[in-house]
Design a protein around this motif. Structure first.
Motif, PDB file in Angstrom:
ATOM      1  N   ALA A 114      52.516  24.341  69.021  1.00 58.88           N
ATOM      2  CA  ALA A 114      53.045  25.588  68.173  1.00 58.88           C
ATOM      3  C   ALA A 114      53.957  25.081  66.861  1.00 58.88           C
ATOM      4  CB  ALA A 114      53.958  26.525  68.963  1.00 58.88           C
ATOM      5  N   SER A 115      53.553  25.716  66.006  1.00 58.89           N
ATOM      6  CA  SER A 115      54.317  25.449  64.603  1.00 58.89           C
ATOM      7  C   SER A 115      54.436  26.736  63.837  1.00 58.89           C
ATOM      8  CB  SER A 115      53.348  24.363  63.959  1.00 58.89           C
ATOM      9  OG  SER A 115      52.249  24.993  63.644  1.00 58.89           O
ATOM     10  N   ALA A 116      55.006  26.607  62.652  1.00 57.10           N
ATOM     11  CA  ALA A 116      55.233  27.935  62.066  1.00 57.10           C
ATOM     12  C   ALA A 116      53.827  28.239  61.213  1.00 57.10           C
ATOM     13  CB  ALA A 116      56.381  27.512  61.232  1.00 57.10           C
ATOM     14  N   PRO A 117      53.248  29.451  61.613  1.00 58.31           N
ATOM     15  CA  PRO A 117      52.074  29.737  60.933  1.00 58.31           C
ATOM     16  C   PRO A 117      52.338  29.887  59.466  1.00 58.31           C
ATOM     17  CG  PRO A 117      52.524  31.255  62.947  1.00 58.31           C
ATOM     18  CD  PRO A 117      53.793  30.603  62.562  1.00 58.31           C
ATOM     19  N   SER A 118      51.477  29.088  58.586  1.00 57.48           N
ATOM     20  CA  SER A 118      51.400  29.305  57.398  1.00 57.48           C
ATOM     21  C   SER A 118      50.276  30.319  56.717  1.00 57.48           C
ATOM     22  CB  SER A 118      51.116  28.103  56.680  1.00 57.48           C
ATOM     23  OG  SER A 118      49.876  27.485  57.011  1.00 57.48           O
ATOM     24  N   PHE A 119      49.405  30.818  57.637  1.00 59.31           N
ATOM     25  CA  PHE A 119      48.733  32.078  57.223  1.00 59.31           C
ATOM     26  C   PHE A 119      48.317  32.557  58.662  1.00 59.31           C
ATOM     27  CE2 PHE A 119      46.465  27.941  58.244  1.00 59.31           C
ATOM     28  CZ  PHE A 119      45.622  28.312  59.064  1.00 59.31           C
ATOM     29  N   ALA A 120      47.326  33.629  58.652  1.00 59.19           N
ATOM     30  CA  ALA A 120      46.754  34.417  59.771  1.00 59.19           C
ATOM     31  C   ALA A 120      45.709  33.561  60.172  1.00 59.19           C
ATOM     32  CB  ALA A 120      46.754  35.729  59.376  1.00 59.19           C
ATOM     33  N   ALA A 121      45.782  32.859  61.341  1.00 53.36           N
ATOM     34  CA  ALA A 121      44.665  31.874  61.625  1.00 53.36           C
ATOM     35  C   ALA A 121      43.648  32.911  62.497  1.00 53.36           C
ATOM     36  CB  ALA A 121      45.276  30.917  62.799  1.00 53.36           C
ATOM     37  N   ASP A 122      44.211  33.945  63.056  1.00 54.22           N
ATOM     38  CA  ASP A 122      43.187  34.861  63.537  1.00 54.22           C
ATOM     39  C   ASP A 122      42.283  35.721  62.691  1.00 54.22           C
ATOM     40  OD1 ASP A 122      45.101  36.445  62.752  1.00 54.22           O
ATOM     41  OD2 ASP A 122      45.577  37.542  64.927  1.00 54.22           O
ATOM     42  N   ALA A 123      42.769  35.552  61.386  1.00 55.33           N
ATOM     43  CA  ALA A 123      42.011  36.335  60.371  1.00 55.33           C
ATOM     44  C   ALA A 123      40.730  35.491  59.787  1.00 55.33           C
ATOM     45  CB  ALA A 123      42.796  36.835  59.269  1.00 55.33           C
ATOM     46  N   ILE A 124      40.296  34.348  60.271  1.00 54.17           N
ATOM     47  CA  ILE A 124      39.427  33.384  59.981  1.00 54.17           C
ATOM     48  C   ILE A 124      38.256  33.560  60.746  1.00 54.17           C
ATOM     49  CG2 ILE A 124      38.812  31.063  59.766  1.00 54.17           C
ATOM     50  CD1 ILE A 124      41.600  30.348  59.105  1.00 54.17           C
ATOM     51  N   PRO A 125      37.081  34.006  60.357  1.00 49.83           N
ATOM     52  CA  PRO A 125      35.965  34.168  61.371  1.00 49.83           C
ATOM     53  C   PRO A 125      35.795  32.827  62.069  1.00 49.83           C
ATOM     54  CG  PRO A 125      35.329  34.074  58.874  1.00 49.83           C
ATOM     55  CD  PRO A 125      36.906  34.112  59.018  1.00 49.83           C
ATOM     56  N   VAL A 126      34.961  32.874  63.191  1.00 53.00           N
ATOM     57  CA  VAL A 126      34.666  31.595  63.867  1.00 53.00           C
ATOM     58  C   VAL A 126      33.305  31.413  64.628  1.00 53.00           C
ATOM     59  CG1 VAL A 126      35.406  30.428  66.269  1.00 53.00           C
ATOM     60  CG2 VAL A 126      37.114  31.839  65.042  1.00 53.00           C
ATOM     61  N   ILE A 127      32.779  30.507  64.181  1.00 55.03           N
ATOM     62  CA  ILE A 127      31.560  30.109  64.760  1.00 55.03           C
ATOM     63  C   ILE A 127      31.786  28.999  65.895  1.00 55.03           C
ATOM     64  CG2 ILE A 127      29.253  29.086  64.220  1.00 55.03           C
ATOM     65  CD1 ILE A 127      29.525  31.655  62.730  1.00 55.03           C
ATOM     66  N   ASP A 128      31.326  29.545  67.175  1.00 60.40           N
ATOM     67  CA  ASP A 128      31.653  28.796  68.308  1.00 60.40           C
ATOM     68  C   ASP A 128      30.296  27.885  68.512  1.00 60.40           C
ATOM     69  OD1 ASP A 128      31.675  27.753  70.945  1.00 60.40           O
ATOM     70  OD2 ASP A 128      31.902  29.914  71.661  1.00 60.40           O
ATOM     71  N   THR A 129      30.508  26.321  68.149  1.00 61.25           N
ATOM     72  CA  THR A 129      29.475  25.605  68.140  1.00 61.25           C
ATOM     73  C   THR A 129      29.099  24.792  69.548  1.00 61.25           C
ATOM     74  OG1 THR A 129      30.646  23.616  67.960  1.00 61.25           O
ATOM     75  CG2 THR A 129      30.156  24.964  65.800  1.00 61.25           C
ATOM     76  N   HIS A 130      29.277  25.777  70.646  1.00 60.69           N
ATOM     77  CA  HIS A 130      29.208  24.973  71.887  1.00 60.69           C
ATOM     78  C   HIS A 130      28.781  26.081  73.063  1.00 60.69           C
ATOM     79  CE1 HIS A 130      27.996  21.157  73.388  1.00 60.69           C
ATOM     80  NE2 HIS A 130      28.338  21.728  74.867  1.00 60.69           N
ATOM     81  N   VAL A 131      27.761  26.694  73.103  1.00 59.71           N
ATOM     82  CA  VAL A 131      27.395  27.749  74.116  1.00 59.71           C
ATOM     83  C   VAL A 131      26.299  27.344  74.752  1.00 59.71           C
ATOM     84  CG1 VAL A 131      26.960  30.328  74.543  1.00 59.71           C
ATOM     85  CG2 VAL A 131      28.615  29.404  72.739  1.00 59.71           C
ATOM     86  N   HIS A 132      26.364  27.787  76.106  1.00 61.48           N
ATOM     87  CA  HIS A 132      25.147  27.279  77.104  1.00 61.48           C
ATOM     88  C   HIS A 132      24.610  28.525  77.502  1.00 61.48           C
ATOM     89  CE1 HIS A 132      26.141  23.177  77.018  1.00 61.48           C
ATOM     90  NE2 HIS A 132      27.304  23.404  77.886  1.00 61.48           N
ATOM     91  N   LEU A 133      23.235  28.745  77.584  1.00 65.89           N
ATOM     92  CA  LEU A 133      22.507  29.950  78.354  1.00 65.89           C
ATOM     93  C   LEU A 133      21.689  29.286  79.410  1.00 65.89           C
ATOM     94  CD1 LEU A 133      21.518  31.816  75.148  1.00 65.89           C
ATOM     95  CD2 LEU A 133      23.467  32.394  76.274  1.00 65.89           C
ATOM     96  N   PHE A 134      21.793  30.078  80.649  1.00 65.07           N
ATOM     97  CA  PHE A 134      20.906  29.773  81.652  1.00 65.07           C
ATOM     98  C   PHE A 134      21.042  30.882  82.713  1.00 65.07           C
ATOM     99  CE2 PHE A 134      24.777  27.299  82.171  1.00 65.07           C
ATOM    100  CZ  PHE A 134      25.209  27.656  83.380  1.00 65.07           C
ATOM    101  N   ASP A 135      19.923  30.924  83.543  1.00 68.22           N
ATOM    102  CA  ASP A 135      19.827  31.943  84.576  1.00 68.22           C
ATOM    103  C   ASP A 135      19.610  31.380  85.736  1.00 68.22           C
ATOM    104  OD1 ASP A 135      19.137  34.245  86.023  1.00 68.22           O
ATOM    105  OD2 ASP A 135      17.751  35.045  84.801  1.00 68.22           O
ATOM    106  N   PRO A 136      20.533  30.988  86.609  1.00 67.05           N
ATOM    107  CA  PRO A 136      20.316  30.721  87.961  1.00 67.05           C
ATOM    108  C   PRO A 136      19.306  31.506  89.058  1.00 67.05           C
ATOM    109  CG  PRO A 136      22.609  31.538  87.918  1.00 67.05           C
ATOM    110  CD  PRO A 136      21.992  31.551  86.627  1.00 67.05           C
ATOM    111  N   THR A 137      19.296  32.681  88.625  1.00 66.86           N
ATOM    112  CA  THR A 137      18.330  33.570  89.470  1.00 66.86           C
ATOM    113  C   THR A 137      16.729  33.303  89.211  1.00 66.86           C
ATOM    114  OG1 THR A 137      18.354  35.348  88.108  1.00 66.86           O
ATOM    115  CG2 THR A 137      20.113  35.023  89.601  1.00 66.86           C
ATOM    116  N   ARG A 138      16.608  32.587  88.221  1.00 64.27           N
ATOM    117  CA  ARG A 138      14.941  32.424  88.057  1.00 64.27           C
ATOM    118  C   ARG A 138      14.332  31.815  89.262  1.00 64.27           C
ATOM    119  NH1 ARG A 138      14.166  29.070  82.827  1.00 64.27           N
ATOM    120  NH2 ARG A 138      15.251  27.382  84.147  1.00 64.27           N
ATOM    121  N   PRO A 139      13.126  32.166  89.480  1.00 60.54           N
ATOM    122  CA  PRO A 139      12.434  31.785  90.529  1.00 60.54           C
ATOM    123  C   PRO A 139      12.318  30.113  90.648  1.00 60.54           C
ATOM    124  CG  PRO A 139      11.121  33.420  89.678  1.00 60.54           C
ATOM    125  CD  PRO A 139      12.263  33.114  88.590  1.00 60.54           C
ATOM    126  N   GLN A 140      12.274  29.645  89.558  1.00 66.80           N
ATOM    127  CA  GLN A 140      12.348  27.963  89.655  1.00 66.80           C
ATOM    128  C   GLN A 140      13.629  27.516  89.508  1.00 66.80           C
ATOM    129  OE1 GLN A 140      11.715  30.182  87.034  1.00 66.80           O
ATOM    130  NE2 GLN A 140      11.468  29.088  84.937  1.00 66.80           N
TER     131      GLN A 140
END
Length: 309
Positions: free
Chosen positions: A14-40
């Motif tokens: 933590a430090s003294a905020p110099s801007f509203a960081a939560d106002a900056i849009p975010v691209i999440d560059t690491h997401v996984h997609l999978f379905d363990p209920t698939r037949p295979q």
């Protein structure tokens, strides 16, 4: 992760905020997609010690409510070639996903055919493949055919993601970039490599060597992670400072690592920690980290009005 443990780690940033960081849009560059209920079934169904995860686009949306995340890059968690099509289909069905990093072995004879086939989809941004090397006489060298495959990847303007960080993997990244200087290499979850007093000098040396390659990038993700004893820890601020100093504000990205992060840190917790870290820095650095660098590195195109760029 216990709330007290998380708050202790976050407080160290933590430090003294110099801007509203939560106002900056975010691209999440690491997401996984999978379905363990698939037949295979699936080769990976989430972190050890947790029940199998249903990593669907719908479930991802429940993780990012009110977080400021407006887009995401899917990173393949399966080595099965046909699953590249599976994640492309799901990513195409939901405009929150701006890119897909697949999984192919660049050293295989069929790599050019697969690369050409999947690259026809505009969401395809590159591949994740870790073990680009083999051992010969106690020395790491690129696998036969690997340099040729990586050259094709670079010529296609695509990235090579590598995970999970280890000293061997960092040396492997150096081998890849020395063979193909134009290749953009992304090291996933870099802060999760915890050097010991005995390995600190080696860590510092490899960081310096990697920093000399302008096409080497890293995700400051898994900052909250499990150590080799299975204990949840937060990478110290000094480690993030070292990485930021070595690689600079133009080569770092945010990644939530869902659902591999289940049981360790939620996406809001990971975001809060990194917003605290960047709050004391110039706003442009936070913008680069949370979205601008990902667009330049992965070359994604916005698919939704809420996405920047």
């Amino acid at each position: 992760m216990q709330r007290r443990a998380f708050l202790t780690g976050a407080a160290a940033f933590a430090s003294a905020p110099s801007f509203a960081a939560d106002a900056i849009p975010v691209i999440d560059t690491h997401v996984h997609l999978f379905d363990p209920t698939r037949p295979q079934g699936v080769p990976y169904a989430g972190p050890k010690g947790q029940p199998p995860q249903m990593a669907s686009p719908e479930n991802y949306h429940t993780q990012i409510v009110d977080t400021g995340i407006v887009g995401a890059v899917v990173v393949e968690a399966s080595p099965w070639v046909e699953d590249n099509l599976w994640i492309l289909e799901r990513a195409n069905s939901d405009s929150v996903f701006v890119g897909v990093v697949g999984d192919l072995d660049p050293s295989k004879p069929e790599f050019p055919e697969y690369l050409n086939r999947f690259s026809k989809d505009p969401l395809w941004r590159g591949i994740r493949y870790a073990r680009v090397w083999q051992m010969e006489g106690g020395k790491q060298v690129l696998k036969p055919g690997m340099a040729e495959g990586l050259k094709l990847l670079a010529e296609a303007g695509q990235t090579l993601d590598m995970a999970n960080p280890s000293f061997d993997l960092l040396r492997g990244a150096l081998l890849a970039m020395e063979a193909v200087p134009d290749l953009r290499v992304v090291m996933d979850h870099m802060p999760s490599l915890d050097p010991t007093p005995e390995t600190q000098a080696l860590y510092d040396s490899l960081i310096a060597d990697l920093a000399r390659h302008p096409n080497f990038f890293l995700k400051l993700s898994q900052v909250i992670h499990k150590n080799d004893k299975g204990v949840t820890v937060t990478a110290p601020r000094a480690r993030l400072d070292q990485l930021m100093t070595a690689f600079g504000e133009d080569r770092v990205m945010f990644g939530g690592d869902w659902p591999n992060s289940v049981g360790t840190a939620t996406i809001p917790q990971a975001l809060a920690l990194m917003r605290d870290y960047f709050a004391g820095r110039p706003r442009i650095q936070a913008e680069k980290y949370f979205w601008k660098n990902s667009q330049r590195i992965y070359r994604w195109t916005k698919r939704d009005a809420a996405q920047p760029g």
